[in-house]
Design an enzyme around this catalytic site. Structure first.
Site, short mmCIF file in Angstrom:
data_model
loop_
_atom_site.label_atom_id
_atom_site.label_comp_id
_atom_site.label_asym_id
_atom_site.label_seq_id
_atom_site.Cartn_x
_atom_site.Cartn_y
_atom_site.Cartn_z
CG ASP A 108 -1.99 -1.06 1.19
OD1 ASP A 108 -2.43 -1.41 0.08
OD2 ASP A 108 -2.39 -1.53 2.26
CG ASP A 122 -6.64 -1.38 -1.65
OD1 ASP A 122 -6.78 -2.60 -1.84
OD2 ASP A 122 -5.76 -0.92 -0.90
#
Length: 150
Positions: A108, A122
């Site tokens: 991330d 995402d």
């Protein structure tokens, strides 16, 4: 659904770029969002992070297999918006799954300060689910478009 493959490659490329460009602990502040690398060994919002990696991989693999089966079984009945959502959803899900196979967790790199750190996959999944649901609720099935009421 070739577009899902392209989105998967885009996501994996952005993750590799983030890992290369942002050494451990470095944060690049862009105003409303910042860039920093975070490894999420769990799933959404780090749920399951304490589970063994093989368990998370197996669980997400099963969910992904079910998703692929559902989308392939229903793609012909989907309208344009639903298909677009399906492509985004599948591309994002595949990107995070492939990334997870490395064992360190999903990379991330987008951080807002008020929401957990996330990545392009995402975003694809979130927008894809919204498009898929909206499309399925608002668009008639493809066989019903030409006034067919049977």
């Amino acid at each position: 659904m070739g577009g899902a493959g392209v989105l998967t490659l885009v996501d994996l490329g952005l993750k590799a770029l983030a890992q290369t460009a942002l050494p451990a602990g470095q944060v690049v502040d862009l105003g409303w969002i910042s860039l920093r690398v975070f490894y999420n060994p769990g799933v959404a919002f780090s749920l399951g992070a304490s589970l063994p990696a093989w368990m998370v991989i197996a669980g997400t693999g099963l969910v992904l297999a079910g998703l692929v089966w559902y989308l392939l079984a229903n793609v012909r009945a989907m309208g344009t918006v639903a298909r677009g959502g399906a492509v985004l959803l599948l591309g994002g899900a595949l990107g995070n799954f492939v990334d997870r196979l490395g064992g360190a967790g999903v990379v991330d790199y987008l951080h807002t300060g008020w929401f957990p750190t996330f990545n392009a996959a995402d975003v694809f999944v979130t927008v894809g689910v919204a498009g898929l649901v909206l499309g399925m609720l608002r668009e008639p099935p493809s066989g019903m478009r030409d006034g067919d009421t049977s």
